[in-house]
Design a protein around this motif. Sequence first.
Motif: not given
Length: 70
Positions: A20-24, A30-34, A43-50
Motif C-alpha cells: 500500500s505504501f508503494t502504491a501510494a 503520477v499526480v505530481v508528474t501529470l 515550475s518552482s513549486w514542483g519540488g516542495p509539493v513532491l
Amino acid sequence: MNAVRAILAELLALFVDDWSFTAAIMAWLVVVTLVLPRFLPDSSWGGPVLFLGSALVLACSTWRRARPPA
C-alpha cells in the motif's frame, strides 16, 4: 513455471515490503508528474509539493503500521 514464479515473487519481496505504501508513492508520483503541472504552471513549486506529498504518504504509512492491531 511455479518455481520461476516463486523466485520472482521472492525477489520482488526483497525490495517491496508494504504494497500500500508503494502504491501510494507511485500514485503521488503520477499526480505530481501529470496533473500538478496543469494547476501549478510555475515550475518552482514542483519540488516542495513532491516532498510534502511524499512526507505525508510516509507519515500516514508509519502511523498506520504503528497502531496496535485491533
